[in-house]
Scaffold this motif. Structure first.
Motif, PDB file in Angstrom:
ATOM      1  N   ALA A 152      18.404 161.034  64.172  1.00 36.47           N
ATOM      2  CA  ALA A 152      17.948 161.626  65.439  1.00 36.47           C
ATOM      3  C   ALA A 152      19.132 162.192  66.223  1.00 36.47           C
ATOM      4  CB  ALA A 152      17.199 160.593  66.267  1.00 36.47           C
ATOM      5  N   ALA A 153      20.279 161.532  66.165  1.00 31.02           N
ATOM      6  CA  ALA A 153      21.472 162.042  66.849  1.00 31.02           C
ATOM      7  C   ALA A 153      21.918 163.360  66.224  1.00 31.02           C
ATOM      8  CB  ALA A 153      22.600 161.016  66.792  1.00 31.02           C
ATOM      9  N   ARG A 154      21.913 163.443  64.887  1.00 30.76           N
ATOM     10  CA  ARG A 154      22.276 164.697  64.217  1.00 30.76           C
ATOM     11  C   ARG A 154      21.318 165.820  64.618  1.00 30.76           C
ATOM     12  NH1 ARG A 154      22.310 161.458  59.841  1.00 30.76           N
ATOM     13  NH2 ARG A 154      24.325 160.686  59.253  1.00 30.76           N
ATOM     14  N   THR A 155      20.031 165.504  64.667  1.00 28.98           N
ATOM     15  CA  THR A 155      19.026 166.490  65.062  1.00 28.98           C
ATOM     16  C   THR A 155      19.266 166.962  66.486  1.00 28.98           C
ATOM     17  OG1 THR A 155      17.401 165.525  63.568  1.00 28.98           O
ATOM     18  CG2 THR A 155      16.544 166.875  65.358  1.00 28.98           C
ATOM     19  N   ARG A 156      19.569 166.029  67.383  1.00 28.08           N
ATOM     20  CA  ARG A 156      19.832 166.393  68.781  1.00 28.08           C
ATOM     21  C   ARG A 156      21.078 167.265  68.890  1.00 28.08           C
ATOM     22  NH1 ARG A 156      19.616 161.685  73.063  1.00 28.08           N
ATOM     23  NH2 ARG A 156      17.598 161.531  72.054  1.00 28.08           N
ATOM     24  N   LEU A 157      22.131 166.903  68.158  1.00 27.46           N
ATOM     25  CA  LEU A 157      23.351 167.708  68.185  1.00 27.46           C
ATOM     26  C   LEU A 157      23.080 169.130  67.688  1.00 27.46           C
ATOM     27  CD1 LEU A 157      26.088 165.223  66.910  1.00 27.46           C
ATOM     28  CD2 LEU A 157      25.754 166.062  69.242  1.00 27.46           C
ATOM     29  N   LEU A 158      22.357 169.243  66.589  1.00 28.35           N
ATOM     30  CA  LEU A 158      22.043 170.583  66.060  1.00 28.35           C
ATOM     31  C   LEU A 158      21.202 171.376  67.049  1.00 28.35           C
ATOM     32  CD1 LEU A 158      21.310 169.842  62.301  1.00 28.35           C
ATOM     33  CD2 LEU A 158      23.170 171.226  63.244  1.00 28.35           C
ATOM     34  N   HIS A 159      20.263 170.714  67.687  1.00 26.92           N
ATOM     35  CA  HIS A 159      19.422 171.392  68.682  1.00 26.92           C
ATOM     36  C   HIS A 159      20.276 171.979  69.795  1.00 26.92           C
ATOM     37  CE1 HIS A 159      16.260 172.166  71.598  1.00 26.92           C
ATOM     38  NE2 HIS A 159      16.938 171.420  72.464  1.00 26.92           N
ATOM     39  N   TYR A 160      21.163 171.182  70.344  1.00 28.25           N
ATOM     40  CA  TYR A 160      21.972 171.659  71.460  1.00 28.25           C
ATOM     41  C   TYR A 160      23.067 172.626  71.020  1.00 28.25           C
ATOM     42  CZ  TYR A 160      19.555 168.566  74.645  1.00 28.25           C
ATOM     43  OH  TYR A 160      18.597 167.961  75.399  1.00 28.25           O
ATOM     44  N   GLN A 161      23.608 172.452  69.819  1.00 26.88           N
ATOM     45  CA  GLN A 161      24.650 173.368  69.347  1.00 26.88           C
ATOM     46  C   GLN A 161      24.124 174.804  69.230  1.00 26.88           C
ATOM     47  OE1 GLN A 161      25.887 171.652  65.630  1.00 26.88           O
ATOM     48  NE2 GLN A 161      27.458 170.383  66.580  1.00 26.88           N
ATOM     49  N   LEU A 198      16.269 174.178  85.185  1.00 24.88           N
ATOM     50  CA  LEU A 198      16.772 173.008  84.453  1.00 24.88           C
ATOM     51  C   LEU A 198      17.217 173.407  83.051  1.00 24.88           C
ATOM     52  CD1 LEU A 198      14.131 170.360  85.566  1.00 24.88           C
ATOM     53  CD2 LEU A 198      16.543 170.450  86.248  1.00 24.88           C
ATOM     54  N   GLU A 199      16.443 174.261  82.395  1.00 23.14           N
ATOM     55  CA  GLU A 199      16.823 174.717  81.057  1.00 23.14           C
ATOM     56  C   GLU A 199      18.117 175.526  81.087  1.00 23.14           C
ATOM     57  OE1 GLU A 199      13.452 176.709  79.332  1.00 23.14           O
ATOM     58  OE2 GLU A 199      12.501 174.821  78.793  1.00 23.14           O
ATOM     59  N   ALA A 200      18.340 176.273  82.147  1.00 25.04           N
ATOM     60  CA  ALA A 200      19.584 177.037  82.260  1.00 25.04           C
ATOM     61  C   ALA A 200      20.783 176.100  82.343  1.00 25.04           C
ATOM     62  CB  ALA A 200      19.538 177.952  83.495  1.00 25.04           C
ATOM     63  N   ILE A 201      20.643 175.009  83.066  1.00 27.01           N
ATOM     64  CA  ILE A 201      21.720 174.012  83.147  1.00 27.01           C
ATOM     65  C   ILE A 201      21.962 173.403  81.769  1.00 27.01           C
ATOM     66  CG2 ILE A 201      22.373 171.760  84.087  1.00 27.01           C
ATOM     67  CD1 ILE A 201      20.750 172.573  86.627  1.00 27.01           C
ATOM     68  N   ILE A 202      20.873 173.053  81.090  1.00 26.95           N
ATOM     69  CA  ILE A 202      20.981 172.458  79.754  1.00 26.95           C
ATOM     70  C   ILE A 202      21.658 173.435  78.795  1.00 26.95           C
ATOM     71  CG2 ILE A 202      19.620 171.700  77.755  1.00 26.95           C
ATOM     72  CD1 ILE A 202      17.571 170.622  79.885  1.00 26.95           C
ATOM     73  N   ALA A 203      21.267 174.698  78.854  1.00 26.97           N
ATOM     74  CA  ALA A 203      21.844 175.701  77.955  1.00 26.97           C
ATOM     75  C   ALA A 203      23.314 175.957  78.248  1.00 26.97           C
ATOM     76  CB  ALA A 203      21.048 177.005  78.055  1.00 26.97           C
ATOM     77  N   GLN A 204      23.726 175.732  79.471  1.00 26.47           N
ATOM     78  CA  GLN A 204      25.128 175.944  79.835  1.00 26.47           C
ATOM     79  C   GLN A 204      25.990 174.759  79.385  1.00 26.47           C
ATOM     80  OE1 GLN A 204      25.753 176.350  84.037  1.00 26.47           O
ATOM     81  NE2 GLN A 204      27.869 177.006  83.808  1.00 26.47           N
ATOM     82  N   VAL A 205      25.472 173.554  79.514  1.00 26.15           N
ATOM     83  CA  VAL A 205      26.267 172.349  79.262  1.00 26.15           C
ATOM     84  C   VAL A 205      26.061 171.786  77.856  1.00 26.15           C
ATOM     85  CG1 VAL A 205      26.636 169.975  80.039  1.00 26.15           C
ATOM     86  CG2 VAL A 205      26.207 171.776  81.711  1.00 26.15           C
ATOM     87  N   GLY A 206      24.823 171.810  77.372  1.00 30.88           N
ATOM     88  CA  GLY A 206      24.475 171.165  76.109  1.00 30.88           C
ATOM     89  C   GLY A 206      25.244 171.642  74.896  1.00 30.88           C
ATOM     90  N   PRO A 207      25.323 172.956  74.662  1.00 30.77           N
ATOM     91  CA  PRO A 207      25.998 173.413  73.447  1.00 30.77           C
ATOM     92  C   PRO A 207      27.464 172.983  73.347  1.00 30.77           C
ATOM     93  CG  PRO A 207      24.628 175.154  74.314  1.00 30.77           C
ATOM     94  CD  PRO A 207      24.629 174.066  75.341  1.00 30.77           C
ATOM     95  N   GLU A 208      28.184 173.050  74.451  1.00 26.48           N
ATOM     96  CA  GLU A 208      29.604 172.665  74.399  1.00 26.48           C
ATOM     97  C   GLU A 208      29.752 171.179  74.088  1.00 26.48           C
ATOM     98  OE1 GLU A 208      33.693 172.745  77.032  1.00 26.48           O
ATOM     99  OE2 GLU A 208      31.953 173.861  77.744  1.00 26.48           O
ATOM    100  N   ALA A 209      28.970 170.353  74.779  1.00 28.88           N
ATOM    101  CA  ALA A 209      29.045 168.907  74.522  1.00 28.88           C
ATOM    102  C   ALA A 209      28.652 168.601  73.081  1.00 28.88           C
ATOM    103  CB  ALA A 209      28.138 168.163  75.494  1.00 28.88           C
TER     104      ALA A 209
END
Length: 184
Positions: A170-179, A134-145
């Protein structure tokens, strides 16, 4: 919490001794007037997004002291108003496609089954391997989005927060986390 003049008090600080930091709290039961703390007379719902409830709920400090358990005090009206606010926020958020909701539900259900079926080291290893997938999927999709949304963040931060069903911070924090998510 609201004071007699209708204002919201700041956090209460607790000096725990010889440290350089102080514990702080905004829990309603700490505003009881002891140790020179302000005395709250009513409660009102509030949320991290700066929402404030419209109803005020009186605090009967005699009842609170009599029960000696702040958790036993009736705050159901307060929480009902806050939960209605959360439902409203969730209603404005992006809705996941039904098939995706179903798939995620199936994954969650299957992991729960693993938990019940095999509590050996091998069973727990299977659960962790599932988390890795699941983390591999998140790492593949999350940063680009997150990067695409992050480029537009300054202009449309409120809309992004609303779409995610959260506060702007919280949205800024989430974006930074995934970026900055890196999968090894």
């Amino acid at each position: 919490m609201l004071l007699a003049d209708g204002s919201e008090p700041g956090p209460v600080f607790f000096d725990l001794g010889s440290g350089s930091t102080f514990h702080e709290s905004t829990s309603w039961w700490h505003y009881d007037g002891t140790f020179r703390r302000p005395t709250a007379v009513t409660m009102r719902g509030r949320c991290a997004c700066d929402w404030r409830g419209t109803s005020r709920y009186p605090i009967d400090w005699e009842k609170v002291r009599e029960d000696d358990d702040p958790d036993a005090y009736d705050t159901t009206g307060l929480y009902a108003e806050w939960e209605a606010h959360l439902d409203e926020v969730a209603g404005r958020a992006v809705t996941l496609p039904g098939d995706l909701v179903e798939l995620l539900g199936q994954v969650h259900e299957r992991i729960d089954q693993l938990w019940l079926e095999d509590n050996s080291a091998r069973g727990y290893a299977t659960m962790l391997k599932t988390c890795d997938a699941l983390e591999a999927i998140i790492a593949q999709v999350g940063p680009e989005a997150a990067q695409v949304l992050g480029r537009e963040q300054d202009e449309v931060a409120p809309a992004i927060a609303e779409a995610l069903g959260t506060t702007e911070q919280a949205a800024r924090t989430r974006l930074l986390h995934y970026q900055h998510l890196i999968w090894r």
